[in-house]
Design an enzyme around this catalytic site. Structure first.
Site, PDB file in Angstrom:
ATOM      1  CD  GLU A 151      -2.508   1.514   2.660  1.00  0.00           C
ATOM      2  OE1 GLU A 151      -3.236  -0.018   3.107  1.00  0.00           O
ATOM      3  OE2 GLU A 151      -2.359   2.716   3.019  1.00  0.00           O
TER       4      GLU A 151
ATOM      5  CG  HIS B 274      -0.891   5.930  -0.990  1.00  0.00           C
ATOM      6  ND1 HIS B 274      -1.244   4.871  -2.037  1.00  0.00           N
ATOM      7  CD2 HIS B 274      -1.245   6.067  -0.100  1.00  0.00           C
ATOM      8  CE1 HIS B 274      -1.942   3.937  -0.912  1.00  0.00           C
ATOM      9  NE2 HIS B 274      -1.575   4.775   0.275  1.00  0.00           N
TER      10      HIS B 274
ATOM     11  CG  HIS C  87      -6.271   3.925   0.716  1.00  0.00           C
ATOM     12  ND1 HIS C  87      -6.728   4.933   1.381  1.00  0.00           N
ATOM     13  CD2 HIS C  87      -5.440   3.662   1.230  1.00  0.00           C
ATOM     14  CE1 HIS C  87      -5.951   5.598   1.653  1.00  0.00           C
ATOM     15  NE2 HIS C  87      -4.687   4.827   1.595  1.00  0.00           N
TER      16      HIS C  87
ATOM     17  CG  ASP D 138      -0.401   4.384   4.083  1.00  0.00           C
ATOM     18  OD1 ASP D 138      -0.522   4.908   2.740  1.00  0.00           O
ATOM     19  OD2 ASP D 138      -1.645   4.446   4.889  1.00  0.00           O
TER      20      ASP D 138
END
Ligand code: MN
Length: 319
Positions: free
Chosen positions: A7, A9, A160, A282
């Site tokens: 995860e 980004h 998400h 993250d």
């Protein structure tokens, strides 16, 4: 140990404006750094991955992404742009990056077609959806084409967090509770349960829903879900499997994104098993250093650590 972080980004210059509402959730200096790192792939990101032993990142457009777009045609166009840009990064670094497609759920049939294009033509390994789309959730019949296509392609959908559609009464006067610290988890777990009780996993039994943030609290609540589901006399809802937890275990996989604590990891291991947990950071909203230290020092067996760090991602995402 080999690590795949799932995860993580990014954004692009053309899409960065969709992130502006999220700025309010961070102090200005932290947000400025995050924005710089969202746009970066090789300056800081790859050297830090090398330093920490993160072999691969599965990238996704940062929340809320194109789901925030009110103009449906523009959302469709932007999703394709985001996926083309992501595919270009993956093509340039095929051993270091993979990616989840962005979907313009404003157009469900178009989103299903874009998912197929992203997987079969661009080589992406699933899709990441940022919560509701203008108040509509993934249990709605209009989204069945997306689930159908994900099942046929054998790729997961990552749910998400994002802000809820409106501000709940019990959050008013407590703005600190809005966002990743609290409301996002409740919002996302609720969305996942809508999908479960909405019968999506009975209709599309081969689908996998991925939840970040150690399962958004659900692994701790399985016994209570099962026991109260019986008490409810099931409200006229008929699910094929006897217990809600059957679907959490069979159709959901969780990641460790944004939760670097051993107690909830061990609880999730006991609740779901080592095959249903994947490592994630993250980045750049959370620290790669902390996430790597957390997973490397977790008091778990080496075979379980290997599953969580890379084997489950390799199996589920075909990496
Ligand atoms: Mn995230």
């Amino acid at each position: 140990m080999k690590k795949i972080a799932i995860e993580e980004h990014f954004t692009t210059a053309a899409l960065a404006h969709y992130s502006e509402p999220a700025a309010a959730l961070f102090d200005p200096a932290r947000w400025e750094t995050a924005m710089r790192r969202l746009l970066d792939f090789t300056g800081v990101r790859l050297p830090q991955m090398d330093e920490l032993g993160i072999d691969m990142e599965v990238l996704s457009l940062t929340a809320p992404g194109i789901q925030a777009e009110l103009d449906r045609a523009l959302a469709v166009k932007r999703a394709a742009q985001a996926n083309d840009a992501l595919a270009e990064i993956v093509r340039a670094h095929p051993t270091r990056f993979s990616g989840f497609a962005a979907l313009a759920l404003q157009d469900p049939d178009g989103a299903a077609a874009e998912l197929e294009r992203a997987v079969t033509q661009l080589g992406l390994c699933g899709a990441l959806v940022n919560g509701h789309t203008h108040g509509e959730y993934l249990d709605a019949a209009k989204f069945h084409p997306v689930w159908e296509r994900a099942e046929a392609l054998g790729v997961p959908i990552y749910l998400h967090p994002a802000n809820s559609y409106d501000v709940w009464h019990n959050l008013r006067g407590h703005e600190e509770l809005i966002g990743p610290m609290w409301s996002w988890g409740v919002e996302t777990a609720t969305h996942a349960l809508r999908i479960l009780f909405g019968g999506v996993f009975d209709r599309f039994p081969g689908t996998t829903l991925v939840l970040g943030h150690m399962g958004e609290g659900l692994p701790a609540l399985l016994w209570r879900l099962d026991s109260r589901w019986e008490f409810l006399d099931q409200r006229g809802i008929r699910l094929a499997k006897p217990r809600p937890s059957d679907y959490v275990r069979d159709n959901m996989v969780i990641t460790t994104s944004g939760v670097c604590a051993h107690a909830p990891l061990l609880g999730s291991l006991l609740a779901l098993g080592a095959d249903r947990i994947m490592f994630a950071t993250d980045y750049p909203l959370e620290s790669n250093h902390e996430a790597v230290r957390f997973i490397e020092t977790a008091p778990i067996s080496e075979p379980d650590r290997a599953k969580i760090c890379h084997r489950n991602a390799e199996r589920l995402l075909g990496l």
